[in-house]
Scaffold this motif. Structure first.
Motif, mmCIF file in Angstrom:
data_model
loop_
_atom_site.group_PDB
_atom_site.id
_atom_site.type_symbol
_atom_site.label_atom_id
_atom_site.label_comp_id
_atom_site.label_asym_id
_atom_site.label_seq_id
_atom_site.Cartn_x
_atom_site.Cartn_y
_atom_site.Cartn_z
ATOM 1 N N MET A 106 0.834 -1.155 -0.095
ATOM 2 C CA MET A 106 0.093 0.154 0.027
ATOM 3 C C MET A 106 0.764 1.139 0.122
ATOM 4 N N ILE A 107 2.052 1.191 0.781
ATOM 5 C CA ILE A 107 2.922 2.442 0.707
ATOM 6 C C ILE A 107 3.444 2.621 -0.747
ATOM 7 N N PHE A 108 3.907 1.535 -1.076
ATOM 8 C CA PHE A 108 4.694 1.489 -2.312
ATOM 9 C C PHE A 108 3.371 2.025 -3.565
ATOM 10 N N LEU A 109 2.524 1.742 -3.524
ATOM 11 C CA LEU A 109 1.465 2.280 -4.299
ATOM 12 C C LEU A 109 1.124 3.521 -4.483
ATOM 13 N N PHE A 110 0.830 3.827 -3.041
ATOM 14 C CA PHE A 110 0.687 5.359 -2.612
ATOM 15 C C PHE A 110 1.762 6.259 -3.370
ATOM 16 N N PHE A 111 3.145 5.794 -3.079
ATOM 17 C CA PHE A 111 4.187 6.549 -3.482
ATOM 18 C C PHE A 111 4.060 6.843 -4.948
ATOM 19 N N ILE A 112 3.747 5.411 -5.935
ATOM 20 C CA ILE A 112 3.718 5.431 -7.215
ATOM 21 C C ILE A 112 2.577 6.532 -7.593
ATOM 22 N N TYR A 113 1.589 6.370 -7.013
ATOM 23 C CA TYR A 113 0.614 7.143 -7.400
ATOM 24 C C TYR A 113 0.707 8.954 -7.055
ATOM 25 N N PHE A 114 1.414 9.152 -6.376
ATOM 26 C CA PHE A 114 1.342 10.705 -5.894
ATOM 27 C C PHE A 114 2.886 11.111 -6.698
ATOM 28 N N THR A 115 3.847 10.093 -7.110
ATOM 29 C CA THR A 115 4.649 10.966 -7.711
ATOM 30 C C THR A 115 4.931 10.537 -9.170
ATOM 31 N N SER A 116 3.972 9.943 -9.884
ATOM 32 C CA SER A 116 4.192 9.630 -11.298
ATOM 33 C C SER A 116 4.097 10.828 -11.941
ATOM 34 N N THR A 117 3.316 11.795 -11.629
ATOM 35 C CA THR A 117 3.118 13.028 -12.512
ATOM 36 C C THR A 117 4.503 13.757 -12.419
ATOM 37 N N ILE A 118 5.008 13.740 -11.206
ATOM 38 C CA ILE A 118 6.295 14.504 -10.949
ATOM 39 C C ILE A 118 7.414 13.969 -11.782
ATOM 40 N N PHE A 119 7.764 12.613 -11.694
ATOM 41 C CA PHE A 119 8.517 12.106 -12.508
ATOM 42 C C PHE A 119 8.406 12.192 -14.108
ATOM 43 N N ASP A 120 7.125 12.081 -14.557
ATOM 44 C CA ASP A 120 6.812 12.497 -15.936
ATOM 45 C C ASP A 120 7.173 13.737 -16.476
ATOM 46 N N ALA A 121 7.007 14.743 -15.421
ATOM 47 C CA ALA A 121 7.146 16.248 -15.978
ATOM 48 C C ALA A 121 8.810 16.312 -15.825
ATOM 49 N N THR A 122 9.525 15.699 -14.937
ATOM 50 C CA THR A 122 11.124 15.852 -14.904
ATOM 51 C C THR A 122 11.724 15.338 -16.013
ATOM 52 N N ARG A 123 11.280 14.089 -16.472
ATOM 53 C CA ARG A 123 11.746 13.295 -17.699
ATOM 54 C C ARG A 123 11.451 14.466 -18.824
ATOM 55 N N ASN A 124 10.232 14.810 -18.997
ATOM 56 C CA ASN A 124 9.781 15.804 -20.296
ATOM 57 C C ASN A 124 10.706 16.692 -20.011
ATOM 58 N N ALA A 125 11.120 17.385 -19.106
ATOM 59 C CA ALA A 125 11.995 18.778 -19.206
ATOM 60 C C ALA A 125 13.310 18.397 -19.686
ATOM 61 N N ILE A 126 13.938 17.111 -18.944
ATOM 62 C CA ILE A 126 15.124 16.803 -19.509
ATOM 63 C C ILE A 126 15.182 16.671 -20.998
ATOM 64 N N VAL A 127 14.335 16.020 -21.696
ATOM 65 C CA VAL A 127 14.168 15.824 -23.033
ATOM 66 C C VAL A 127 14.088 16.952 -23.904
ATOM 67 N N VAL A 128 13.301 17.801 -23.258
ATOM 68 C CA VAL A 128 13.235 19.030 -23.918
ATOM 69 C C VAL A 128 14.528 19.745 -24.085
ATOM 70 N N LYS A 129 15.176 20.062 -22.763
ATOM 71 C CA LYS A 129 16.397 20.729 -22.635
ATOM 72 C C LYS A 129 17.315 19.998 -23.696
ATOM 73 N N ARG A 130 17.374 18.764 -23.836
ATOM 74 C CA ARG A 130 18.332 18.149 -24.812
ATOM 75 C C ARG A 130 17.963 18.474 -26.350
ATOM 76 N N LEU A 131 16.830 18.588 -26.283
ATOM 77 C CA LEU A 131 16.285 18.939 -27.869
ATOM 78 C C LEU A 131 16.435 20.400 -28.168
ATOM 79 N N GLN A 132 16.580 21.238 -27.163
ATOM 80 C CA GLN A 132 16.768 22.469 -27.458
ATOM 81 C C GLN A 132 18.351 22.840 -27.581
ATOM 82 N N ARG A 133 18.982 22.082 -26.965
ATOM 83 C CA ARG A 133 20.611 22.123 -27.399
ATOM 84 C C ARG A 133 20.723 21.471 -28.716
ATOM 85 N N LYS A 134 20.399 20.511 -28.963
ATOM 86 C CA LYS A 134 20.558 19.849 -30.251
ATOM 87 C C LYS A 134 20.112 20.644 -31.496
#
Length: 169
Positions: free
Chosen positions: A11-39
């Protein structure tokens, strides 16, 4: 191990995944965009969007009295998720009003979020569809993009309330 402890850990693991999936996705997208901007040497200001696909709900405009006191700040933008667990964005909802009495005034389907600049990169095969979606997701969290969207919504509300025969295409 005790079944109760295993259930609690799960339950703690699922709770953690539920509340952090959006944050991890936004962070990953920011990294991808910064790399594309440089390229490809572009900035976020180079990316313009078409606001034509926004669906308006003029029946809910009757709750809005256009005056100098009521401005774009009264528009709340909310990202619409299909599933919060894996952060699948389906659209953007726009509400107007105070917290207790908010009215849905517009909806922008995420799959219709289109940019001529990104379309060109896609046609030239510099990015693929997944990167296109990542950039669009990234833009949803940018203050400047949120401001542009809410200003567009406000402008259409003003046009609609001043001219009830105004047609949104």
């Amino acid at each position: 191990m005790n079944f109760g402890i295993e259930l609690l850990v799960l339950m703690i693991f699922l709770f953690f995944i539920y509340f952090t999936s959006t944050i991890f996705d936004a962070t990953r997208n920011a990294i991808v965009v910064k790399r594309l901007q440089r390229k490809y040497s572009f900035t976020m200001k180079d990316i313009h969007y078409s606001f034509d696909p926004i669906t308006y709900f003029p029946n809910n405009f009757r709750h809005i009295e256009i005056s100098d006191n009521q401005k774009v700040q009264n528009i709340l933008m909310e990202i619409d998720y299909d599933s919060r667990l894996f952060a699948t964005i389906v659209g953007i909802k726009f509400y107007y009003g105070e917290k207790k009495e908010q009215h849905l005034i517009a909806y922008y389907p995420f799959h219709k979020l289109a940019s001529p600049f990104l379309d060109r990169l896609l046609r030239e095969k510099k990015i693929n569809q997944a990167l296109y979606i990542s950039i669009n997701k990234y833009m949803l969290y940018k203050k400047s993009f949120k401001k542009r969207l809410t200003e567009e919504i406000w402008m259409n509300i003003v046009l609609e309330t001043k001219n009830p025969n105004f047609i949104h295409f």
